[in-house]
Motif scaffolding. Structure first.
Motif, PDB file in Angstrom:
ATOM      1  N   UNK A  83       0.830  -1.210   0.000  1.00 36.21           N
ATOM      2  CA  UNK A  83       0.000   0.000   0.000  1.00 36.21           C
ATOM      3  C   UNK A  83       0.860   1.255   0.000  1.00 36.21           C
ATOM      4  N   UNK A  84       1.924   1.265   0.791  1.00 38.32           N
ATOM      5  CA  UNK A  84       2.824   2.423   0.816  1.00 38.32           C
ATOM      6  C   UNK A  84       3.473   2.625  -0.543  1.00 38.32           C
ATOM      7  N   UNK A  85       3.869   1.543  -1.179  1.00 38.25           N
ATOM      8  CA  UNK A  85       4.474   1.635  -2.513  1.00 38.25           C
ATOM      9  C   UNK A  85       3.485   2.166  -3.537  1.00 38.25           C
ATOM     10  N   UNK A  86       2.240   1.700  -3.459  1.00 34.70           N
ATOM     11  CA  UNK A  86       1.216   2.167  -4.394  1.00 34.70           C
ATOM     12  C   UNK A  86       0.947   3.662  -4.218  1.00 34.70           C
ATOM     13  N   UNK A  87       0.826   4.115  -2.963  1.00 32.83           N
ATOM     14  CA  UNK A  87       0.540   5.529  -2.701  1.00 32.83           C
ATOM     15  C   UNK A  87       1.732   6.394  -3.086  1.00 32.83           C
ATOM     16  N   UNK A  88       2.942   5.948  -2.769  1.00 35.56           N
ATOM     17  CA  UNK A  88       4.132   6.717  -3.136  1.00 35.56           C
ATOM     18  C   UNK A  88       4.290   6.796  -4.649  1.00 35.56           C
ATOM     19  N   UNK A  89       4.024   5.707  -5.345  1.00 30.55           N
ATOM     20  CA  UNK A  89       4.122   5.728  -6.812  1.00 30.55           C
ATOM     21  C   UNK A  89       3.119   6.705  -7.415  1.00 30.55           C
ATOM     22  N   UNK A  90       1.899   6.719  -6.893  1.00 32.80           N
ATOM     23  CA  UNK A  90       0.885   7.657  -7.401  1.00 32.80           C
ATOM     24  C   UNK A  90       1.284   9.104  -7.115  1.00 32.80           C
ATOM     25  N   UNK A  91       1.826   9.361  -5.931  1.00 30.17           N
ATOM     26  CA  UNK A  91       2.248  10.722  -5.593  1.00 30.17           C
ATOM     27  C   UNK A  91       3.433  11.165  -6.447  1.00 30.17           C
ATOM     28  N   UNK A  92       4.378  10.250  -6.683  1.00 33.31           N
ATOM     29  CA  UNK A  92       5.517  10.590  -7.548  1.00 33.31           C
ATOM     30  C   UNK A  92       5.076  10.812  -8.984  1.00 33.31           C
ATOM     31  N   UNK A  93       4.128  10.001  -9.453  1.00 36.42           N
ATOM     32  CA  UNK A  93       3.596  10.177 -10.799  1.00 36.42           C
ATOM     33  C   UNK A  93       2.917  11.549 -10.931  1.00 36.42           C
ATOM     34  N   UNK A  94       2.197  11.972  -9.889  1.00 34.10           N
ATOM     35  CA  UNK A  94       1.555  13.294  -9.905  1.00 34.10           C
ATOM     36  C   UNK A  94       2.575  14.421  -9.935  1.00 34.10           C
ATOM     37  N   UNK A  95       3.761  14.175  -9.386  1.00 33.17           N
ATOM     38  CA  UNK A  95       4.830  15.187  -9.395  1.00 33.17           C
ATOM     39  C   UNK A  95       5.643  15.145 -10.690  1.00 33.17           C
TER      40      UNK A  95
ATOM     41  N   UNK B 298      13.950  -0.227   0.787  1.00 33.52           N
ATOM     42  CA  UNK B 298      15.269   0.079   1.336  1.00 33.52           C
ATOM     43  C   UNK B 298      15.290   1.294   2.267  1.00 33.52           C
ATOM     44  N   UNK B 299      14.202   1.990   2.408  1.00 33.81           N
ATOM     45  CA  UNK B 299      14.140   3.138   3.311  1.00 33.81           C
ATOM     46  C   UNK B 299      14.381   4.455   2.587  1.00 33.81           C
ATOM     47  N   UNK B 300      13.951   5.519   3.234  1.00 36.67           N
ATOM     48  CA  UNK B 300      14.045   6.841   2.616  1.00 36.67           C
ATOM     49  C   UNK B 300      15.490   7.293   2.456  1.00 36.67           C
ATOM     50  N   UNK B 301      16.393   6.772   3.251  1.00 35.97           N
ATOM     51  CA  UNK B 301      17.801   7.154   3.139  1.00 35.97           C
ATOM     52  C   UNK B 301      18.418   6.690   1.825  1.00 35.97           C
ATOM     53  N   UNK B 302      17.765   5.774   1.129  1.00 42.55           N
ATOM     54  CA  UNK B 302      18.287   5.279  -0.144  1.00 42.55           C
ATOM     55  C   UNK B 302      18.023   6.248  -1.289  1.00 42.55           C
ATOM     56  N   UNK B 303      17.334   7.353  -1.036  1.00 41.47           N
ATOM     57  CA  UNK B 303      17.015   8.325  -2.085  1.00 41.47           C
ATOM     58  C   UNK B 303      17.602   9.685  -1.723  1.00 41.47           C
ATOM     59  N   UNK B 304      18.148  10.350  -2.731  1.00 36.24           N
ATOM     60  CA  UNK B 304      18.684  11.702  -2.533  1.00 36.24           C
ATOM     61  C   UNK B 304      17.669  12.768  -2.910  1.00 36.24           C
ATOM     62  N   UNK B 305      16.518  12.365  -3.412  1.00 37.45           N
ATOM     63  CA  UNK B 305      15.524  13.302  -3.908  1.00 37.45           C
ATOM     64  C   UNK B 305      14.715  13.901  -2.761  1.00 37.45           C
ATOM     65  N   UNK B 306      14.544  15.222  -2.794  1.00 31.80           N
ATOM     66  CA  UNK B 306      13.736  15.909  -1.795  1.00 31.80           C
ATOM     67  C   UNK B 306      12.260  15.553  -1.950  1.00 31.80           C
ATOM     68  N   UNK B 307      11.815  15.359  -3.193  1.00 32.88           N
ATOM     69  CA  UNK B 307      10.412  14.995  -3.439  1.00 32.88           C
ATOM     70  C   UNK B 307      10.105  13.626  -2.823  1.00 32.88           C
ATOM     71  N   UNK B 308      10.986  12.676  -3.047  1.00 31.67           N
ATOM     72  CA  UNK B 308      10.777  11.333  -2.509  1.00 31.67           C
ATOM     73  C   UNK B 308      10.800  11.370  -0.981  1.00 31.67           C
ATOM     74  N   UNK B 309      11.737  12.110  -0.416  1.00 24.62           N
ATOM     75  CA  UNK B 309      11.828  12.213   1.047  1.00 24.62           C
ATOM     76  C   UNK B 309      10.575  12.848   1.640  1.00 24.62           C
ATOM     77  N   UNK B 310      10.003  13.813   0.964  1.00 27.20           N
ATOM     78  CA  UNK B 310       8.803  14.492   1.456  1.00 27.20           C
ATOM     79  C   UNK B 310       7.578  13.587   1.369  1.00 27.20           C
ATOM     80  N   UNK B 311       7.475  12.783   0.321  1.00 26.50           N
ATOM     81  CA  UNK B 311       6.301  11.950   0.100  1.00 26.50           C
ATOM     82  C   UNK B 311       6.386  10.580   0.792  1.00 26.50           C
ATOM     83  N   UNK B 312       7.556  10.243   1.294  1.00 25.11           N
ATOM     84  CA  UNK B 312       7.769   8.928   1.897  1.00 25.11           C
ATOM     85  C   UNK B 312       6.913   8.728   3.156  1.00 25.11           C
ATOM     86  N   UNK B 313       6.953   9.689   4.075  1.00 22.04           N
ATOM     87  CA  UNK B 313       6.251   9.525   5.358  1.00 22.04           C
ATOM     88  C   UNK B 313       4.737   9.400   5.173  1.00 22.04           C
ATOM     89  N   UNK B 314       4.087  10.257   4.383  1.00 18.21           N
ATOM     90  CA  UNK B 314       2.639  10.060   4.196  1.00 18.21           C
ATOM     91  C   UNK B 314       2.292   8.709   3.556  1.00 18.21           C
TER      92      UNK B 314
END
Length: 149
Positions: free
Chosen positions: A23-35, A50-66
């Motif tokens: 579910x988290x992957x589905x929601x994150x993918x939809x949010x990233x697609x919207x961005x 792999x956790x949010x630390x595996x990404x350097x993107x600010x967008x991914x880090x912001x959308x990860x927690x929700x």
């Protein structure tokens, strides 16, 4: 009985973790697609695994927690519904406290019986045929649990 409990907990945790991650992957993918992020599903699966630390993107880090919050809420909702269903089944089903199961036969080497007696729930677990004798050599477990304390 302890092995059954441990197996149930292991399977339950694995199922709820898988549900939360998907579910988290589905929601994150939809949010990233919207961005407008390219390869959003692949990035989302990787970051959730792999956790949010595996990404350097600010967008991914912001959308990860929700996204993780949504996955956790879905897993807890399914867990709560399963608990409510089991509680409802225990309340609706009435068991005869006087009748205990007969000894297992050759085709049924174990038997589990739940008995409700007043304000307690009794669990009877019977294993037979431990020494190649299906009717004799039985191991019997009895556990009373108070429903209301």
């Amino acid at each position: 009985m302890n092995a059954l409990r441990q197996m149930g907990m292991t399977i339950g945790v694995a199922f709820l973790g898988t549900l939360m991650s998907s579910e988290a992957s589905r929601v994150l993918a939809a949010a990233l697609r919207d961005q407008g992020v390219a390869k959003a599903p692949e990035i989302a699966r990787y970051v959730i695994a792999h956790g949010v630390a595996s990404s350097d993107s600010l967008i991914v880090s912001t959308l990860f927690v929700p996204a993780m919050e949504h996955g956790f809420h879905v897993a807890m909702m399914v867990s709560g519904l399963a608990c409510a269903l089991v509680a409802l089944m225990l309340l609706i089903t009435s068991f005869e406290a006087d009748t205990l199961p007969s000894a297992p036969t050759e085709t049924h080497r174990w038997r589990l019986t739940l008995l409700q007696s007043g304000a307690s729930l009794e669990i009877h677990l019977q294993f037979c045929g431990l020494y190649n004798n299906p009717v004799k050599d039985c191991f019997y477990v009895y556990s009373p649990y108070p429903l209301f304390s």
